[in-house]
Design an enzyme around this catalytic site. Structure first.
Site, PDB file in Angstrom:
ATOM      1  N   GLY A  24       0.214  -1.582  -0.060  1.00 54.83           N
ATOM      2  CA  GLY A  24       0.410  -0.016   0.620  1.00 54.83           C
ATOM      3  C   GLY A  24       0.649   1.673  -0.235  1.00 54.83           C
ATOM      4  O   GLY A  24       1.724   2.018   0.583  1.00 54.83           O
ATOM      5  N   GLY A  26      -1.531   4.428  -0.262  1.00 59.43           N
ATOM      6  CA  GLY A  26      -1.552   6.243   0.506  1.00 59.43           C
ATOM      7  C   GLY A  26      -3.135   5.460   0.183  1.00 59.43           C
ATOM      8  O   GLY A  26      -3.828   4.286  -0.676  1.00 59.43           O
ATOM      9  N   GLY A  29     -10.321   8.247   1.055  1.00 58.59           N
ATOM     10  CA  GLY A  29     -11.770   8.436   1.052  1.00 58.59           C
ATOM     11  C   GLY A  29     -12.501   6.750   1.002  1.00 58.59           C
ATOM     12  O   GLY A  29     -11.674   6.078   1.448  1.00 58.59           O
ATOM     13  N   LYS A  51      -6.141   0.719  -7.692  1.00 59.49           N
ATOM     14  CA  LYS A  51      -6.436   1.165  -7.117  1.00 59.49           C
ATOM     15  C   LYS A  51      -7.536   0.388  -6.834  1.00 59.49           C
ATOM     16  O   LYS A  51      -8.840   0.031  -7.598  1.00 59.49           O
ATOM     17  CB  LYS A  51      -7.470   3.220  -7.728  1.00 59.49           C
ATOM     18  CG  LYS A  51      -7.344   3.928  -6.421  1.00 59.49           C
ATOM     19  CD  LYS A  51      -7.046   5.419  -6.940  1.00 59.49           C
ATOM     20  CE  LYS A  51      -8.865   5.908  -6.863  1.00 59.49           C
ATOM     21  NZ  LYS A  51      -8.707   7.098  -7.406  1.00 59.49           N
ATOM     22  N   ASP A 145      -9.458  18.589  -7.146  1.00 60.68           N
ATOM     23  CA  ASP A 145      -8.619  18.131  -6.036  1.00 60.68           C
ATOM     24  C   ASP A 145      -7.188  18.103  -6.412  1.00 60.68           C
ATOM     25  O   ASP A 145      -6.491  17.350  -6.302  1.00 60.68           O
ATOM     26  CB  ASP A 145      -9.314  16.775  -5.655  1.00 60.68           C
ATOM     27  CG  ASP A 145      -8.575  16.514  -4.064  1.00 60.68           C
ATOM     28  OD1 ASP A 145      -8.077  16.821  -3.214  1.00 60.68           O
ATOM     29  OD2 ASP A 145      -8.675  14.518  -3.179  1.00 60.68           O
TER      30      ASP A 145
END
Length: 175
Positions: A24, A26, A29, A51, A145
């Protein structure tokens, strides 16, 4: 998906390619990004990043679908390319090309210092990607974002915009 070159893989192929989802990099949400792995298909791509949707909630499934629809057909040097996706049962995965130099944040706030020429190239690349999304796409996309953590750098330190999870797709008469 019609109009795209997205690859379909089995869950097992992706699980093996991404080292069992153990590496992993990061979290964010409802989605978690896992780092590099070898692609399950020989497409001339060296490394991939996946992802994975962790929790199946209405909003997460909606976000996943929006991201696939929004970027499934976009191709531009300043955007991280979506290579494929997996959507079956409780599993939702997006497969991207891997960006070897991490995020712009690491270069701005870390020990590495870039000369102004390279910084200017990164700015122009980022702005070019936003211009494409906002004005030049057949469907306008507002990223929503943009920040140093969400600008990734490829092996040549080219700034690339990834992951449109918060993107808003605009109708032709919206501004």
């Amino acid at each position: 998906m019609e109009g795209t070159n997205l690859r379909s893989s089995t869950y097992k192929e992706l699980e093996e390619a991404i080292n069992g989802f153990r590496d992993g990099q990061g979290r964010g949400g409802l989605l978690q990004q896992f780092t590099k792995g070898a692609p399950p298909h020989d497409d001339g791509i060296n490394l991939i990043a996946a992802k994975k949707l962790e929790r199946m909630e209405n909003e997460g499934d909606k976000e996943f679908g929006a991201e696939v629809r929004a970027i499934g057909w976009t191709k531009r040097k300043s955007l991280v390319q979506l290579l494929g996706f997996y959507n079956e049962g409780q599993h939702r995965l997006l497969v991207y090309e891997f960006m070897g130099n991490g995020s712009l944040e690491n270069f701005l706030f870390g020990n590495s210092r870039l000369d102004w020429c390279k910084r200017t190239q990164m700015i122009l690349g980022t702005v070019g990607g936003l211009l494409y999304l906002h004005e030049e796409c057949r469907t306008q996309i507002i990223h929503c974002d943009i920040k140093p953590q969400n600008i990734l750098l490829d092996d040549f330190l080219t700034a690339r915009i990834p992951y449109f999870g918060l993107a808003k797709i605009l109708k032709t008469d919206q501004t």
